[in-house]
Write a protein that holds these residues in place. Structure first.
Motif, PDB file in Angstrom:
ATOM      1  N   PRO A 186       0.797  -1.244   0.000  1.00 33.51           N
ATOM      2  CA  PRO A 186       0.000   0.000   0.000  1.00 33.51           C
ATOM      3  C   PRO A 186       0.825   1.288   0.000  1.00 33.51           C
ATOM      4  O   PRO A 186       0.271   2.372   0.033  1.00 33.51           O
ATOM      5  CB  PRO A 186      -0.794  -0.136   1.284  1.00 33.51           C
ATOM      6  CG  PRO A 186       0.118  -0.845   2.217  1.00 33.51           C
ATOM      7  CD  PRO A 186       0.880  -1.811   1.371  1.00 33.51           C
ATOM      8  N   GLU A 187       2.189   1.143   0.000  1.00 37.45           N
ATOM      9  CA  GLU A 187       3.024   2.358   0.012  1.00 37.45           C
ATOM     10  C   GLU A 187       2.742   3.250  -1.191  1.00 37.45           C
ATOM     11  O   GLU A 187       2.925   4.477  -1.135  1.00 37.45           O
ATOM     12  CB  GLU A 187       4.507   1.977   0.042  1.00 37.45           C
ATOM     13  CG  GLU A 187       4.994   1.400   1.357  1.00 37.45           C
ATOM     14  CD  GLU A 187       4.598  -0.061   1.543  1.00 37.45           C
ATOM     15  OE1 GLU A 187       4.075  -0.677   0.567  1.00 37.45           O
ATOM     16  OE2 GLU A 187       4.787  -0.595   2.652  1.00 37.45           O
ATOM     17  N   SER A 188       2.246   2.646  -2.266  1.00 37.46           N
ATOM     18  CA  SER A 188       1.951   3.417  -3.480  1.00 37.46           C
ATOM     19  C   SER A 188       0.816   4.412  -3.278  1.00 37.46           C
ATOM     20  O   SER A 188       0.623   5.319  -4.102  1.00 37.46           O
ATOM     21  CB  SER A 188       1.594   2.457  -4.617  1.00 37.46           C
ATOM     22  OG  SER A 188       0.480   1.649  -4.254  1.00 37.46           O
ATOM     23  N   LEU A 189       0.064   4.270  -2.188  1.00 40.32           N
ATOM     24  CA  LEU A 189      -1.059   5.169  -1.926  1.00 40.32           C
ATOM     25  C   LEU A 189      -0.626   6.486  -1.288  1.00 40.32           C
ATOM     26  O   LEU A 189      -1.437   7.415  -1.185  1.00 40.32           O
ATOM     27  CB  LEU A 189      -2.070   4.474  -0.998  1.00 40.32           C
ATOM     28  CG  LEU A 189      -2.663   3.151  -1.480  1.00 40.32           C
ATOM     29  CD1 LEU A 189      -3.611   2.578  -0.417  1.00 40.32           C
ATOM     30  CD2 LEU A 189      -3.387   3.316  -2.808  1.00 40.32           C
ATOM     31  N   GLN A 190       0.613   6.570  -0.845  1.00 39.96           N
ATOM     32  CA  GLN A 190       1.089   7.748  -0.119  1.00 39.96           C
ATOM     33  C   GLN A 190       0.839   9.036  -0.904  1.00 39.96           C
ATOM     34  O   GLN A 190       1.226   9.161  -2.072  1.00 39.96           O
ATOM     35  CB  GLN A 190       2.584   7.608   0.172  1.00 39.96           C
ATOM     36  CG  GLN A 190       3.172   8.683   1.063  1.00 39.96           C
ATOM     37  CD  GLN A 190       2.677   8.558   2.497  1.00 39.96           C
ATOM     38  OE1 GLN A 190       2.509   7.472   3.016  1.00 39.96           O
ATOM     39  NE2 GLN A 190       2.446   9.685   3.144  1.00 39.96           N
ATOM     40  N   ALA A 191       0.129   9.977  -0.237  1.00 43.75           N
ATOM     41  CA  ALA A 191      -0.131  11.320  -0.769  1.00 43.75           C
ATOM     42  C   ALA A 191      -1.069  11.336  -1.976  1.00 43.75           C
ATOM     43  O   ALA A 191      -1.278  12.388  -2.583  1.00 43.75           O
ATOM     44  CB  ALA A 191       1.170  12.037  -1.120  1.00 43.75           C
ATOM     45  N   GLU A 192      -1.665  10.209  -2.328  1.00 45.18           N
ATOM     46  CA  GLU A 192      -2.576  10.156  -3.477  1.00 45.18           C
ATOM     47  C   GLU A 192      -3.984  10.595  -3.068  1.00 45.18           C
ATOM     48  O   GLU A 192      -4.364  10.518  -1.896  1.00 45.18           O
ATOM     49  CB  GLU A 192      -2.617   8.743  -4.067  1.00 45.18           C
ATOM     50  CG  GLU A 192      -1.299   8.275  -4.653  1.00 45.18           C
ATOM     51  CD  GLU A 192      -0.854   9.117  -5.838  1.00 45.18           C
ATOM     52  OE1 GLU A 192      -1.721   9.725  -6.497  1.00 45.18           O
ATOM     53  OE2 GLU A 192       0.361   9.164  -6.107  1.00 45.18           O
ATOM     54  N   PRO A 193      -4.788  11.069  -4.028  1.00 48.79           N
ATOM     55  CA  PRO A 193      -6.160  11.508  -3.711  1.00 48.79           C
ATOM     56  C   PRO A 193      -7.074  10.323  -3.404  1.00 48.79           C
ATOM     57  O   PRO A 193      -7.009   9.292  -4.080  1.00 48.79           O
ATOM     58  CB  PRO A 193      -6.592  12.236  -4.991  1.00 48.79           C
ATOM     59  CG  PRO A 193      -5.775  11.598  -6.075  1.00 48.79           C
ATOM     60  CD  PRO A 193      -4.449  11.272  -5.452  1.00 48.79           C
ATOM     61  N   ALA A 238     -10.977  11.529 -10.350  1.00 48.74           N
ATOM     62  CA  ALA A 238     -10.821  12.440  -9.211  1.00 48.74           C
ATOM     63  C   ALA A 238      -9.984  11.842  -8.089  1.00 48.74           C
ATOM     64  O   ALA A 238      -9.428  12.578  -7.273  1.00 48.74           O
ATOM     65  CB  ALA A 238     -12.194  12.840  -8.674  1.00 48.74           C
ATOM     66  N   GLY A 239      -9.890  10.526  -8.019  1.00 51.93           N
ATOM     67  CA  GLY A 239      -9.106   9.906  -6.963  1.00 51.93           C
ATOM     68  C   GLY A 239      -9.321   8.408  -6.924  1.00 51.93           C
ATOM     69  O   GLY A 239     -10.135   7.848  -7.670  1.00 51.93           O
ATOM     70  N   LEU A 240      -8.557   7.741  -6.048  1.00 53.76           N
ATOM     71  CA  LEU A 240      -8.755   6.328  -5.815  1.00 53.76           C
ATOM     72  C   LEU A 240      -9.991   6.138  -4.932  1.00 53.76           C
ATOM     73  O   LEU A 240     -10.342   7.032  -4.168  1.00 53.76           O
ATOM     74  CB  LEU A 240      -7.535   5.712  -5.128  1.00 53.76           C
ATOM     75  CG  LEU A 240      -6.247   5.637  -5.958  1.00 53.76           C
ATOM     76  CD1 LEU A 240      -5.339   6.806  -5.633  1.00 53.76           C
ATOM     77  CD2 LEU A 240      -5.524   4.316  -5.707  1.00 53.76           C
TER      78      LEU A 240
END
Length: 300
Positions: A186-193, A238-240
């Protein structure tokens, strides 16, 4: 005994918002219609309207009366239809409340067996907040409610929560947004919308808590009470957004998005809430049996 002519006049005035417009539709003099409404209120012993000039607004008793009146006339129309067709098109009415946070594809999968029953069933679905649906169930206007949580322990409404199943959670994004993610999940989610389900959803609190435990901070760019609206924003990039793994294939195909990761540490649970401890309505039993037979199998 209830005067059905008065009841018809009452419904007409309630729908039109005043005597003048209702009298035109009913081809009655306004004075005649107004007198009939007053007679109806006097017979019932309650005020059904608050008068404000020509405008007539329903009182709480009036709103309750209108809900029952509409159901009475709908039942009458169904009876007339059945009698006109010689009883050949008899059906069982099944009224279901669906909490607005329940994913639409999950609701469809749960209710689909109802339309495959040997009996002819007319399925009536009403979507709203859970508290309002439980109130409707309490006055027998709903046969059951689908929700993502059991009945609140603080409610004074009599009802029983029947677990249907549970599912892990997947994160979805448009292909363009997914390509921008860096590193493993899940590190790929960092700071993502992030698009977050509304406060009535069990995920509203569970998802941020899980992210905190992972040491991940996402940017919450929107909160949505309606699950379909959240997915529409996700489809637009718009985001995940999170979805129950049980509905993953349907959502991916419908919204043209892709999975970027999933976790079993967050669980979405689904319940059938009924006014009875044992399910007696054949359609409610069909929903429960179908769910327990494998709807959530492989859902994590």
């Amino acid at each position: 005994m209830l005067n059905y002519k008065h009841l018809h006049y009452f419904v007409s005035v309630a729908r039109e918002g005043g005597v003048i417009r209702a009298s035109e539709r009913l081809h009655l003099a306004p004075q005649t219609l107004s007198g009939q409404i007053l007679q109806f209120e006097e017979r019932l012993g309650v005020a059904l309207f608050n008068r404000s000039g020509r405008r007539m607004e329903l009182t709480p008793a009036g709103r309750l009366a209108l809900s029952y009146a509409e159901e009475i006339f709908q039942t009458g129309a169904e009876l007339e239809d059945i009698l006109r067709h010689g009883g050949e098109e008899r059906f069982v009415t099944f009224r279901v409340g669906i909490a607005d946070v329940v994913p639409k594809f999950i609701a469809y999968r749960l209710l689909a067996p109802v339309l495959q029953m040997p009996e002819t069933v007319r399925l009536i679905c009403q979507e709203d907040r859970l508290e309002r649906l439980l109130a409707e169930m309490a006055i027998h206007r709903l046969d059951m409610v689908l929700a993502d949580r059991p009945m609140p322990p603080t409610t004074d409404i009599k009802g029983y929560s029947h677990p249907l199943g549970e599912s892990g959670v997947a994160f979805l994004a448009t292909p363009a947004l997914a390509r921008k993610l860096k590193g493993p999940f899940p590190e790929s989610l960092q700071a993502e919308p992030l698009l977050l389900p509304g406060k009535d959803s069990s995920l509203h609190g569970a998802l941020p808590r899980w992210l905190d435990r992972q040491g991940i901070r996402m940017r919450i760019v929107g909160e949505f009470d309606d699950s379909a609206l959240m997915k529409a924003f996700g489809e637009g990039g718009a985001g995940l957004f999170p979805v129950a793994i049980a509905s993953l294939q349907d959502v991916v195909a419908h919204y043209q998005v892709e999975q970027v990761g999933a976790t079993d540490e967050i669980r979405e649970r689904f319940f059938l809430i009924s006014p009875e401890r044992r399910l007696t309505h054949p359609a409610a039993r069909a929903v429960s049996e179908h769910a327990q037979a494998g709807l959530f199998a492989g859902a994590g």
